[in-house]
Design an enzyme around this catalytic site. Sequence first.
Site, PDB file in Angstrom:
ATOM      1  N   GLU A  89      -0.280  26.778  -3.273  1.00 33.23           N
ATOM      2  CA  GLU A  89      -0.570  27.733  -4.339  1.00 33.23           C
ATOM      3  C   GLU A  89      -0.743  29.154  -3.807  1.00 33.23           C
ATOM      4  OE1 GLU A  89      -4.597  26.065  -3.018  1.00 33.23           O
ATOM      5  OE2 GLU A  89      -2.523  25.426  -3.170  1.00 33.23           O
ATOM      6  N   ASN A 115      -5.120  20.371 -10.396  1.00 36.05           N
ATOM      7  CA  ASN A 115      -4.333  19.170 -10.114  1.00 36.05           C
ATOM      8  C   ASN A 115      -5.129  17.892 -10.360  1.00 36.05           C
ATOM      9  OD1 ASN A 115      -1.816  20.235  -9.414  1.00 36.05           O
ATOM     10  ND2 ASN A 115      -2.402  20.579  -7.296  1.00 36.05           N
ATOM     11  N   ASP A 166      -3.711  33.830  -3.976  1.00 40.02           N
ATOM     12  CA  ASP A 166      -4.019  32.400  -4.016  1.00 40.02           C
ATOM     13  C   ASP A 166      -4.617  32.055  -5.380  1.00 40.02           C
ATOM     14  OD1 ASP A 166      -4.517  29.853  -2.127  1.00 40.02           O
ATOM     15  OD2 ASP A 166      -6.223  30.075  -3.496  1.00 40.02           O
ATOM     16  N   ASP A 174       2.110  22.182 -11.429  1.00 40.57           N
ATOM     17  CA  ASP A 174       3.403  22.835 -11.203  1.00 40.57           C
ATOM     18  C   ASP A 174       3.704  23.838 -12.325  1.00 40.57           C
ATOM     19  OD1 ASP A 174       3.743  21.349  -8.941  1.00 40.57           O
ATOM     20  OD2 ASP A 174       5.151  19.917  -9.830  1.00 40.57           O
TER      21      ASP A 174
END
Length: 274
Positions: free
Chosen positions: A177, A142, A134, A151
């Site tokens: 993620e 973000n 993770d 991304d």
Amino acid sequence: MPKLSGLDFCRRLKGSTAGQFVYFIFLTARSELKDCLQGLEAGADEFIAKPVAPEELRARVQAGLRLQRLVQALAQANRQLQARNELLESLALTDPLTGALNRRALDQALPRLLQQVGPQGKARYRYLCLLMLDVDHFKQINDTYGHFIGDCVLQAIVERLQQHLRPSSLLYRYGGEEFVCVTPGLSPSRCQRYAESLRQAIASRPVEVSPRRSLAVTISIGGVVISEDHPLPPEVALQQADEALYQAKRAGRNRLQLFWPPAPFSGNTSEEVL
């Protein structure tokens, strides 16, 4: 034809890959029905008894050529259809953003891999290492830089992980993620070292998301090793890897937590840890 009859030659030719699309005409002095049947059973497309007029032979050859062109066109269309179907199947099992395998691919592969784990000498694999990875603080990435940069971070992480994966490893995007790496054949100690190498591969240097921007990114890893003595069904194996990942996050992130032997699953992974 010394040593090889026309029937034998026809059988050998039609039995080969190169000869499957050859239009074969028997031109023979034998005209009995049994001879015709033997020729057709050997793979001949036509059986013509002598004498034959040149015009008839020419017409039959031209008809055979037309038929073969149709057969070859059909074979080409079938190959194109098969290639298109394989491409569609590949796309259905691939995450479009990162190029890693997707959750559907994991759901298909993991049960089969777990069935191959067992005692040495009797099963294909003695161990199976399942790691859940993770990206730490991904929500902050973000929120700070936008989803496009987020991304780009995921794409760069997958590209770097792919460079460090073992040949037998498969990397899946589990969701968001989170990624899952499945590697058969690794003992617990080797799995520990392998997982640590993947963690260091990300933490060792910033991730470049554009020519002018790089971000320091880390990952946390939780894992479980399945063996004959500690078998787990797919859903429990994933749950325990998720539990280990949760503990790695709670311990400070950018860490590895490996369960061996697999621990009883508590189900307490509902608290959000970025």
